[in-house]
Motif scaffolding. Structure first.
Motif, short mmCIF file in Angstrom:
data_model
loop_
_atom_site.label_atom_id
_atom_site.label_comp_id
_atom_site.label_asym_id
_atom_site.label_seq_id
_atom_site.Cartn_x
_atom_site.Cartn_y
_atom_site.Cartn_z
N ILE A 1 0.86 -1.19 0.00
CA ILE A 1 0.00 0.00 0.00
C ILE A 1 0.89 1.24 0.00
O ILE A 1 1.85 1.31 0.76
CB ILE A 1 -0.90 0.02 1.25
CG1 ILE A 1 -1.64 -1.30 1.44
CG2 ILE A 1 -1.85 1.21 1.21
CD1 ILE A 1 -2.60 -1.65 0.35
N PHE A 2 0.57 2.24 -0.86
CA PHE A 2 1.40 3.44 -0.82
C PHE A 2 0.71 4.62 -0.15
O PHE A 2 1.36 5.62 0.16
CB PHE A 2 1.93 3.82 -2.21
CG PHE A 2 0.93 4.32 -3.21
CD1 PHE A 2 0.53 5.65 -3.22
CD2 PHE A 2 0.41 3.47 -4.18
CE1 PHE A 2 -0.36 6.13 -4.17
CE2 PHE A 2 -0.48 3.94 -5.14
CZ PHE A 2 -0.87 5.28 -5.12
N GLU A 3 -0.59 4.50 0.11
CA GLU A 3 -1.25 5.56 0.88
C GLU A 3 -2.60 5.07 1.37
O GLU A 3 -3.30 4.31 0.69
CB GLU A 3 -1.45 6.83 0.04
CG GLU A 3 -2.04 7.99 0.82
CD GLU A 3 -2.22 9.26 0.00
OE1 GLU A 3 -2.60 10.30 0.58
OE2 GLU A 3 -1.98 9.23 -1.22
N ILE A 4 -2.97 5.51 2.56
CA ILE A 4 -4.32 5.32 3.09
C ILE A 4 -4.86 6.72 3.36
O ILE A 4 -4.41 7.41 4.27
CB ILE A 4 -4.32 4.48 4.38
CG1 ILE A 4 -3.73 3.09 4.12
CG2 ILE A 4 -5.74 4.36 4.93
CD1 ILE A 4 -3.53 2.27 5.38
N LYS A 5 -5.79 7.15 2.53
CA LYS A 5 -6.29 8.53 2.58
C LYS A 5 -7.65 8.58 3.26
O LYS A 5 -8.65 8.10 2.73
CB LYS A 5 -6.40 9.09 1.16
CG LYS A 5 -6.83 10.55 1.10
CD LYS A 5 -6.88 11.03 -0.34
CE LYS A 5 -7.30 12.49 -0.42
NZ LYS A 5 -7.37 12.94 -1.84
N ARG A 6 -7.69 9.19 4.43
CA ARG A 6 -8.94 9.34 5.18
C ARG A 6 -9.66 10.61 4.74
O ARG A 6 -9.06 11.53 4.22
CB ARG A 6 -8.66 9.37 6.67
CG ARG A 6 -8.02 8.08 7.19
CD ARG A 6 -7.55 8.21 8.62
NE ARG A 6 -8.67 8.36 9.55
CZ ARG A 6 -8.50 8.60 10.85
NH1 ARG A 6 -7.28 8.73 11.36
NH2 ARG A 6 -9.57 8.71 11.65
N PHE A 7 -10.96 10.62 4.92
CA PHE A 7 -11.81 11.77 4.57
C PHE A 7 -11.70 12.14 3.09
O PHE A 7 -11.64 13.33 2.74
CB PHE A 7 -11.51 12.97 5.48
CG PHE A 7 -11.86 12.70 6.92
CD1 PHE A 7 -13.15 12.90 7.37
CD2 PHE A 7 -10.91 12.23 7.81
CE1 PHE A 7 -13.50 12.63 8.70
CE2 PHE A 7 -11.24 11.95 9.13
CZ PHE A 7 -12.54 12.16 9.57
#
Length: 294
Positions: free
Chosen positions: A5-11
């Motif tokens: 995974i290269f990013e977990i973007k919340r909202f």
């Protein structure tokens, strides 16, 4: 079973309905000339060095096992060819100049992170979106993750370029509420020039999902001099499908330039940006085919 995974973007509010958390998987079969997520192209972990953030503190030198970092005359020099992408330097960087793209997660590690904002999903009609790169390069992982999210009452979406196997699609269909599906061009020649791949499989898979009764949101990146003449053909094709709920026109931007530099990747991003008039014209053309364009 793990995935990079290269990013977990919340909202997130642009990756499906409502407030969402978007999980970006590493690796992509396409090489779009306008790609704004170059950190998602390669499946292997990569260390990005944002030079303008570096304060030359030297903390990275102390932990790097391959001596990829050094300070000369007060300046930080990063020797990328020596880097093992272990991520040790990222954890000690005081200026946040180093970012490791491509950290491994298990499903059991991801689920609690994604459930943190379930109240926001429930109150906004949102949920979790799997994206990339191309998330379906990890089809088994995605299927299990989506299954566990559905069991917990979370709305799910899969954002895909479509250049995947039908087997991969079949694995996630039972647990996916909406497919966010990219269409770049109807002309095979134009598609190959823009992405490095034929669009035959992409079109076949879109028809397959439509015939399966899957809910589909089409996403069209509008890039002048690449696919600006493709809009009418795309509209005509989409008008024949039964389960396209909306079509979203995405205006190309070149904000990703710094990412290319940080990764040591040649930046071939197009210079011409679309005008509001061009975007409005594309929307008008698509609406003329009876499509719900947003």
């Amino acid at each position: 079973m793990k995935a990079k995974i290269f990013e977990i973007k919340r909202f997130a509010v642009h990756d499906g309905d409502g407030i969402r958390t978007t999980v970006f998987f590493k690796g992509c079969p396409l090489k779009c000339v306008w790609c704004h997520n170059p950190e998602g192209l390669c499946e292997k972990p990569e260390l990005a060095y944002y030079e303008h953030k570096c304060i030359s503190c030297g903390e990275c030198l102390k932990v790097c096992p391959s001596n990829a970092h050094k300070i000369e005359n007060g300046l930080h020099i990063f020797e990328r060819d020596k880097c093992l992408a272990c991520g040790k330097c990222e954890s000690v960087c005081l200026g946040n100049a180093l970012t490791l793209y491509g950290k491994e997660y298990t499903v059991s590690e991801l689920v609690p992170i994604l459930l943190k904002d379930k109240d926001f999903y429930d109150n906004s009609g949102g949920g979790v979106t799997l994206s990339g790169g191309e998330c379906l390069l990890y089809a088994d992982f995605c299927a299990e993750l989506l299954k566990q999210l559905k069991e917990r009452g979370v709305n799910t979406a899969v954002d895909t370029c479509g250049f995947v196997s039908k087997t991969a699609l079949d694995k996630v269909i039972p647990y996916t509420d909406t497919f966010l599906y990219d269409i770049k061009a109807m002309s095979e020649e134009r598609h190959e020039k823009s992405t490095g791949r034929s669009n035959k499989k992409i079109i076949e898979n879109l028809l397959y999902l439509d015939n399966k009764g899957c809910k589909i949101e089409i996403r069209i990146p509008y890039v002048p001099n690449f696919n600006d003449l493709e809009i009418e053909g795309i509209g005509k094709f989409l008008s024949k499908l039964k389960n396209v709920t909306k079509v979203r026109v995405l205006s190309y931007h070149n904000f990703a330039s710094s990412k290319y530099e940080s990764l040591g990747i040649k930046n071939n991003l197009p210079n011409d940006l679309p005008s509001k008039t061009e975007i409005d014209s594309a929307i008008k053309t698509l609406k003329s085919f009876g499509l719900n364009v947003v």
